[in-house]
Enzyme design. Structure first.
Site, short mmCIF file in Angstrom:
data_model
loop_
_atom_site.label_atom_id
_atom_site.label_comp_id
_atom_site.label_asym_id
_atom_site.label_seq_id
_atom_site.Cartn_x
_atom_site.Cartn_y
_atom_site.Cartn_z
N CYS A 89 -6.78 3.00 -0.72
CA CYS A 89 -6.76 4.43 -0.31
C CYS A 89 -7.56 5.26 -1.29
O CYS A 89 -7.85 6.49 -1.02
CB CYS A 89 -5.18 4.93 -0.47
SG CYS A 89 -4.07 4.04 0.56
N HIS A 339 -4.25 10.53 6.55
CA HIS A 339 -4.70 9.80 5.41
C HIS A 339 -5.65 9.12 6.15
O HIS A 339 -5.48 7.72 6.31
CB HIS A 339 -3.36 9.10 4.92
CG HIS A 339 -3.58 8.47 3.74
ND1 HIS A 339 -4.98 8.40 3.07
CD2 HIS A 339 -3.06 7.44 3.06
CE1 HIS A 339 -4.98 7.39 2.02
NE2 HIS A 339 -3.65 6.97 1.96
N CYS A 369 -2.27 7.02 -5.36
CA CYS A 369 -1.75 5.68 -5.36
C CYS A 369 -2.81 4.88 -4.39
O CYS A 369 -3.38 5.28 -3.41
CB CYS A 369 -0.45 5.47 -4.71
SG CYS A 369 -0.13 6.11 -3.17
#
Length: 384
Positions: A89, A339, A369
């Site tokens: 991510c 996202h 994260c």
């Protein structure tokens, strides 16, 4: 130490599941902000030393070093290289870090950093699922070394999000209120036109389409948990979306040579890791590490961005670091805006830069994260 400056930043609008960007090839999607970045900064594209792009699930249209393909599709000269980064991510935030490090080391002067992801074309987990045809169920259970260290246990972001919710006493209702506020902030920002200057439209598509105007606490209360007996459900999790973003990083010499006007200075970059089974807690020690390295305090910052992979992550981070919610994710986060994995870090940084300027602030901090229990931290300082 030599400085690294942010000259400009731009992003596409974010497309939702089965939305406006669903059928756009990732190379064309990623090329779009690169092309606009060159136009806005008015630089000679031949002077670009590298294109560093984040992307996960690099199979199909995202395979073959998508950063290089995006650069070519954007029309950059063939001598300009490209490299693809996968820190899950945090891939495009790490791309910014690598670009800054190249500039600070003196080995490069102008670098385009960013990321691209089309989760409609290549869903999350697709790369792992490809391994099943070769006899590998997942990256963990198939490794004797991993099993020797961490044993036989579920390793998933959903389990981690639930464990964090329990450990930091984030009730389902608290997470739903947090999620609703994310949507409210994002919709307010859209309605006020706050994202317009940072977005380059793709055809007639110019507005982020993931925020849900019709969501409510009652609707979220009716959603089933992602895991049996858990607190986390789809309504308090980030949305799978499509987007791309690009940021121009320049050295002091490039600023002089090309008569550029920096918008911000890279004040600090770092990355830390924590327990890979808990997976999503690393922003907490990573932020503490960044504060210790810089000697800064929470009160020194005008803005914060902590990616909303799940509501429990920024909620736990705020509590541990005593970050006021009114300074964090002020225009909504991934629960509302989505996202797009490999592009999220650069998307967040672009939005953070524009908001820092709107507020005439000085410092902003970004963290998120990442798979494997990792977290990047970037601190930027506004220059104008």
């Amino acid at each position: 130490m030599p400085e690294a400056y942010i000259i400009d930043a731009v992003r596409t609008p974010v497309g939702r599941k089965k939305g406006a960007l669903a059928c756009i090839h990732s190379a064309d999607l990623g090329a779009h902000p690169i092309r606009e970045l060159v136009k806005r900064s008015d630089i000679d594209p031949a002077s670009i030393d590298d294109v560093i792009f984040g992307c996960t699930e690099t199979i199909g249209p995202q395979a073959g070093d998508i950063a290089r393909t995006c650069a070519l599709v954007a029309g950059l000269p063939e001598h300009v290289p490209g490299v693809t980064i996968d820190r899950q991510c945090g891939s495009s935030q790490q791309a910014v870090h690598f670009a800054a490090q190249a500039v600070m080391s003196g080995t490069q002067d102008l670098v385009v950093a960013g990321g691209v992801q089309n989760l409609n074309l290549i869903p999350m987990g697709a790369a792992m699922s490809v391994g099943t045809q070769f006899g590998f169920d997942d990256p963990f259970s198939s490794s004797p070394g991993w099993q020797a260290r961490y044993g036989q246990q579920e390793v998933s972001q959903f389990r981690a999000a639930d464990m964090i919710a329990q450990r930091w006493s984030c009730s389902r209702e608290d997470m739903e209120r947090f999620a609703l506020e994310s949507h409210r902030r994002a919709i307010d920002a859209i309605d006020r036109g706050l994202f317009e200057s940072e977005i380059v439209p793709i055809g007639s598509f110019s507005v982020d389409e993931a925020p849900r105007r019709d969501t409510s606490l009652a609707k979220m209360a009716a959603l089933a948990p992602l895991r049996a007996g858990g607190r986390v459900h789809a309504g308090v999790a980030s949305q799978n979306t499509d987007a791309a973003a690009a940021i121009l990083i320049a050295s002091e010499q490039a600023v002089k040579d090309h008569r550029l006007k920096p918008r911000a200075r890279i004040h600090h970059i770092s990355v830390r890791a924590a327990d890979p089974v808990w997976m999503l807690t690393a922003p907490i020690p990573a932020t503490r590490h960044a504060l210790a390295k810089t000697g800064m305090r929470i009160d020194d910052f005008d803005l914060f961005e902590c990616n909303e992979a799940f509501a429990s992550i920024p909620m736990a981070w705020m509590r541990e670091l005593e970050v006021p919610h009114e300074k964090m994710n002020v225009n909504g986060g991934a629960i509302a805006l989505g996202h797009p994995l490999g592009a999220t870090g650069a998307r967040i940084m672009t939005s953070m830069l524009f908001e820092l300027e709107r507020r005439n602030g000085k410092f902003a901090l970004q963290t998120m994260c990442e798979g494997g229990g990792q977290a990047n931290v970037t601190i930027i300082e506004r220059m104008n």
